[in-house]
Design a protein around this motif. Sequence first.
Motif, PDB file in Angstrom:
ATOM      1  N   GLN A  86      29.978  23.288  46.394  1.00  0.00           N
ATOM      2  CA  GLN A  86      31.997  23.108  46.420  1.00  0.00           C
ATOM      3  C   GLN A  86      31.587  24.949  47.390  1.00  0.00           C
ATOM      4  OE1 GLN A  86      34.386  20.614  46.110  1.00  0.00           O
ATOM      5  NE2 GLN A  86      35.613  22.891  46.975  1.00  0.00           N
ATOM      6  N   LEU A  87      32.419  25.001  48.808  1.00  0.00           N
ATOM      7  CA  LEU A  87      32.740  25.886  49.100  1.00  0.00           C
ATOM      8  C   LEU A  87      34.079  25.960  48.062  1.00  0.00           C
ATOM      9  CD1 LEU A  87      32.470  26.110  53.304  1.00  0.00           C
ATOM     10  CD2 LEU A  87      31.440  27.697  51.258  1.00  0.00           C
ATOM     11  N   GLN A  88      34.396  27.785  48.009  1.00  0.00           N
ATOM     12  CA  GLN A  88      35.711  28.263  47.432  1.00  0.00           C
ATOM     13  C   GLN A  88      36.540  29.527  48.605  1.00  0.00           C
ATOM     14  OE1 GLN A  88      34.635  29.688  43.838  1.00  0.00           O
ATOM     15  NE2 GLN A  88      35.706  27.487  42.690  1.00  0.00           N
ATOM     16  N   LEU A  89      37.571  29.171  48.472  1.00  0.00           N
ATOM     17  CA  LEU A  89      38.484  30.682  49.442  1.00  0.00           C
ATOM     18  C   LEU A  89      38.384  31.248  48.006  1.00  0.00           C
ATOM     19  CD1 LEU A  89      39.619  28.572  51.832  1.00  0.00           C
ATOM     20  CD2 LEU A  89      37.265  29.874  52.081  1.00  0.00           C
ATOM     21  N   ALA A  90      39.045  32.405  48.658  1.00  0.00           N
ATOM     22  CA  ALA A  90      39.590  33.788  48.314  1.00  0.00           C
ATOM     23  C   ALA A  90      40.607  34.268  49.044  1.00  0.00           C
ATOM     24  CB  ALA A  90      38.739  35.442  47.466  1.00  0.00           C
ATOM     25  N   ASN A  91      42.110  34.831  48.498  1.00  0.00           N
ATOM     26  CA  ASN A  91      43.433  35.353  49.133  1.00  0.00           C
ATOM     27  C   ASN A  91      43.645  36.365  48.366  1.00  0.00           C
ATOM     28  OD1 ASN A  91      45.295  35.287  51.102  1.00  0.00           O
ATOM     29  ND2 ASN A  91      46.312  33.632  50.035  1.00  0.00           N
ATOM     30  N   PHE A  92      44.535  37.301  48.667  1.00  0.00           N
ATOM     31  CA  PHE A  92      45.091  38.713  47.867  1.00  0.00           C
ATOM     32  C   PHE A  92      46.629  38.023  48.234  1.00  0.00           C
ATOM     33  CE2 PHE A  92      40.759  39.152  48.891  1.00  0.00           C
ATOM     34  CZ  PHE A  92      40.105  39.866  48.289  1.00  0.00           C
ATOM     35  N   ILE A  93      47.523  39.448  47.259  1.00  0.00           N
ATOM     36  CA  ILE A  93      48.926  39.070  47.841  1.00  0.00           C
ATOM     37  C   ILE A  93      48.947  40.128  48.562  1.00  0.00           C
ATOM     38  CG2 ILE A  93      50.407  40.450  46.116  1.00  0.00           C
ATOM     39  CD1 ILE A  93      49.769  39.547  43.690  1.00  0.00           C
ATOM     40  N   ASN A  94      48.299  41.040  48.203  1.00  0.00           N
ATOM     41  CA  ASN A  94      48.746  41.898  50.074  1.00  0.00           C
ATOM     42  C   ASN A  94      47.094  42.110  50.449  1.00  0.00           C
ATOM     43  OD1 ASN A  94      49.367  43.993  51.642  1.00  0.00           O
ATOM     44  ND2 ASN A  94      48.644  46.145  50.262  1.00  0.00           N
ATOM     45  N   PRO A  95      46.988  41.172  51.891  1.00  0.00           N
ATOM     46  CA  PRO A  95      45.876  41.224  52.165  1.00  0.00           C
ATOM     47  C   PRO A  95      45.828  42.749  53.225  1.00  0.00           C
ATOM     48  CG  PRO A  95      46.490  38.886  52.533  1.00  0.00           C
ATOM     49  CD  PRO A  95      48.281  39.790  52.077  1.00  0.00           C
ATOM     50  N   GLN A  96      47.364  43.232  53.984  1.00  0.00           N
ATOM     51  CA  GLN A  96      46.287  44.364  54.470  1.00  0.00           C
ATOM     52  C   GLN A  96      46.125  45.552  53.882  1.00  0.00           C
ATOM     53  OE1 GLN A  96      47.690  44.704  58.016  1.00  0.00           O
ATOM     54  NE2 GLN A  96      49.027  42.948  57.934  1.00  0.00           N
ATOM     55  N   GLY A  97      45.649  45.346  52.253  1.00  0.00           N
ATOM     56  CA  GLY A  97      44.996  46.531  51.564  1.00  0.00           C
ATOM     57  C   GLY A  97      43.726  45.812  51.484  1.00  0.00           C
ATOM     58  N   LEU A  98      43.322  45.628  52.233  1.00  0.00           N
ATOM     59  CA  LEU A  98      41.663  45.492  52.600  1.00  0.00           C
ATOM     60  C   LEU A  98      41.021  46.324  53.139  1.00  0.00           C
ATOM     61  CD1 LEU A  98      41.650  40.997  52.119  1.00  0.00           C
ATOM     62  CD2 LEU A  98      40.745  42.642  51.234  1.00  0.00           C
ATOM     63  N   GLN A  99      39.807  46.345  52.924  1.00  0.00           N
ATOM     64  CA  GLN A  99      39.574  48.208  53.336  1.00  0.00           C
ATOM     65  C   GLN A  99      38.749  47.282  54.218  1.00  0.00           C
ATOM     66  OE1 GLN A  99      39.737  51.285  53.407  1.00  0.00           O
ATOM     67  NE2 GLN A  99      38.158  51.554  55.141  1.00  0.00           N
ATOM     68  N   PRO A 100      38.459  47.507  55.781  1.00  0.00           N
ATOM     69  CA  PRO A 100      37.770  46.995  56.753  1.00  0.00           C
ATOM     70  C   PRO A 100      36.118  47.720  56.428  1.00  0.00           C
ATOM     71  CG  PRO A 100      39.346  47.614  57.814  1.00  0.00           C
ATOM     72  CD  PRO A 100      39.396  47.755  56.300  1.00  0.00           C
ATOM     73  N   LEU A 101      34.884  47.148  56.610  1.00  0.00           N
ATOM     74  CA  LEU A 101      33.513  47.737  56.584  1.00  0.00           C
ATOM     75  C   LEU A 101      32.761  47.195  57.886  1.00  0.00           C
ATOM     76  CD1 LEU A 101      32.712  45.506  52.815  1.00  0.00           C
ATOM     77  CD2 LEU A 101      33.954  48.344  53.246  1.00  0.00           C
ATOM     78  N   GLY A 102      33.493  46.507  58.391  1.00  0.00           N
ATOM     79  CA  GLY A 102      32.782  46.544  60.111  1.00  0.00           C
ATOM     80  C   GLY A 102      31.659  45.129  59.841  1.00  0.00           C
ATOM     81  N   ASN A 103      31.348  44.742  60.227  1.00  0.00           N
ATOM     82  CA  ASN A 103      30.680  43.266  60.953  1.00  0.00           C
ATOM     83  C   ASN A 103      31.338  42.008  60.087  1.00  0.00           C
ATOM     84  OD1 ASN A 103      27.828  45.229  62.273  1.00  0.00           O
ATOM     85  ND2 ASN A 103      27.759  45.126  58.999  1.00  0.00           N
ATOM     86  N   ASN A 104      32.215  42.575  60.060  1.00  0.00           N
ATOM     87  CA  ASN A 104      33.635  41.063  60.111  1.00  0.00           C
ATOM     88  C   ASN A 104      33.763  41.247  58.673  1.00  0.00           C
ATOM     89  OD1 ASN A 104      33.623  41.073  62.578  1.00  0.00           O
ATOM     90  ND2 ASN A 104      32.795  38.966  63.172  1.00  0.00           N
ATOM     91  N   LEU A 105      33.436  42.554  58.150  1.00  0.00           N
ATOM     92  CA  LEU A 105      33.299  42.711  56.548  1.00  0.00           C
ATOM     93  C   LEU A 105      34.750  42.996  56.256  1.00  0.00           C
ATOM     94  CD1 LEU A 105      30.129  42.370  54.989  1.00  0.00           C
ATOM     95  CD2 LEU A 105      31.112  40.011  55.767  1.00  0.00           C
ATOM     96  N   LEU A 106      35.313  42.319  54.734  1.00  0.00           N
ATOM     97  CA  LEU A 106      36.331  43.080  54.310  1.00  0.00           C
ATOM     98  C   LEU A 106      36.415  43.187  52.461  1.00  0.00           C
ATOM     99  CD1 LEU A 106      39.536  41.304  55.846  1.00  0.00           C
ATOM    100  CD2 LEU A 106      38.840  43.264  56.549  1.00  0.00           C
ATOM    101  N   ALA A 107      36.680  44.669  52.289  1.00  0.00           N
ATOM    102  CA  ALA A 107      36.626  44.232  50.605  1.00  0.00           C
ATOM    103  C   ALA A 107      37.425  45.233  50.055  1.00  0.00           C
ATOM    104  CB  ALA A 107      35.559  45.770  50.336  1.00  0.00           C
ATOM    105  N   GLN A 108      37.963  44.134  48.341  1.00  0.00           N
ATOM    106  CA  GLN A 108      39.112  44.438  47.873  1.00  0.00           C
ATOM    107  C   GLN A 108      39.293  45.806  47.570  1.00  0.00           C
ATOM    108  OE1 GLN A 108      37.605  42.787  43.869  1.00  0.00           O
ATOM    109  NE2 GLN A 108      39.884  43.487  43.302  1.00  0.00           N
ATOM    110  N   THR A 109      40.319  46.058  47.401  1.00  0.00           N
ATOM    111  CA  THR A 109      40.779  47.533  47.020  1.00  0.00           C
ATOM    112  C   THR A 109      41.694  47.576  46.898  1.00  0.00           C
ATOM    113  OG1 THR A 109      42.770  47.800  49.115  1.00  0.00           O
ATOM    114  CG2 THR A 109      40.261  48.790  49.248  1.00  0.00           C
TER     115      THR A 109
END
Length: 264
Positions: free
Chosen positions: A172-195
Motif C-alpha cells: 500500500q503506497l502512502q503519500l506525505a503532505n505538509f502545511i507549508n510545502p514552500q518550507g521544504l528544502q531542495p536537496l537536488g536529484n528531485n528530492l526535498l527535505a522536511q524543515t
Amino acid sequence: MNTSLDVIASGLDASQTMMNTIADNLANVNTTGFKQEVPEFQTLLYQNGIQPGGQSTGQTVYPSGLELGTGVQVAGIKDVETQGTLTTTNNPTDLAINGAGYFQVLQPNGQIAYTRDGSFQPNQNGQLVNADGFQVIPNITVPVNAGTVTIGLDGTVSITTPGSNVATQVGQLQLANFINPQGLQPLGNNLLAQTTASGNPIVGAPQTNGLGSINQNMLESSNVDVVDSMVNMISAERAYQLGTQAAAAVDNQLSELAQAASGS
C-alpha cells in the motif's frame, strides 16, 4: 552619488537573481515533477528626512514625507505549486500524483526525502526504488513471479501470477503532505527535505485527507510555462540594461563634479 550607485547595484543584483531563476526553470523544463520557481523582492530600508504627519509648525503637520529608498533585495524564491501535465509512459512502475502530496524515499543516511518524481523501478530484490536506488517508503516488493503489477488510484499495489487471474495485494503506497510545502528544502536529484518551516509530514493513503490520487503508467511533467519564462527573461534583461545605463549616467555626473572641483 555613491548612494545612487548602491541603489543601482541592488537592482542589478535583483535582475541577475531573476535571470538565474528563469534559467533554472528553463533548464528543468523536462524534469519530472519540477515546480517553476518565482523570486520575490522587497524594498530595503528607507532614509527618512521628514516623517509624514510630523509637526511642521506648532499647529500644522507635513501632509507627506521625505523618504528616500535605498534599493531592493530578494526576499525569497517560491515554487509554483500548480499541477504538472500527466504524460503516459506505459511503464507500470511509473507513477504520477494527481493532486497534493509527495512520494517518500529512504536516503542512505536514514533520513526520509520527499519527491513528486514517480519514475520508480524494482531493484535486484524486487523493492520499488527511485532512479538513485533509494527505497520507496513504505516498502513495496514486487515478487519475481509477478505477471502484472497494478497500482490503484488509492495506492494499493496488487499483482497476478502467470496462469492465474486472481489479484493479490502486495503493498500500500502512502503519500506525505505538509502545511507549508514552500518550507521544504531542495536537496537536488528531485528530492526535498522536511524543515521547521514546512512542519511535520502528514502521511496517509492516496485520496484521503486531501491527498491526491496515484496514476499508474504516467509521470508528472514540469509545470514550467516556457512562454511566461521568456517574457520574464526579456523583462529582466531590460531592467538590467536600464540599471547599467543609470550607473553610467551617475558615473558621468561624478566625473563632471570631479572636473568642476579640480577647476575651482
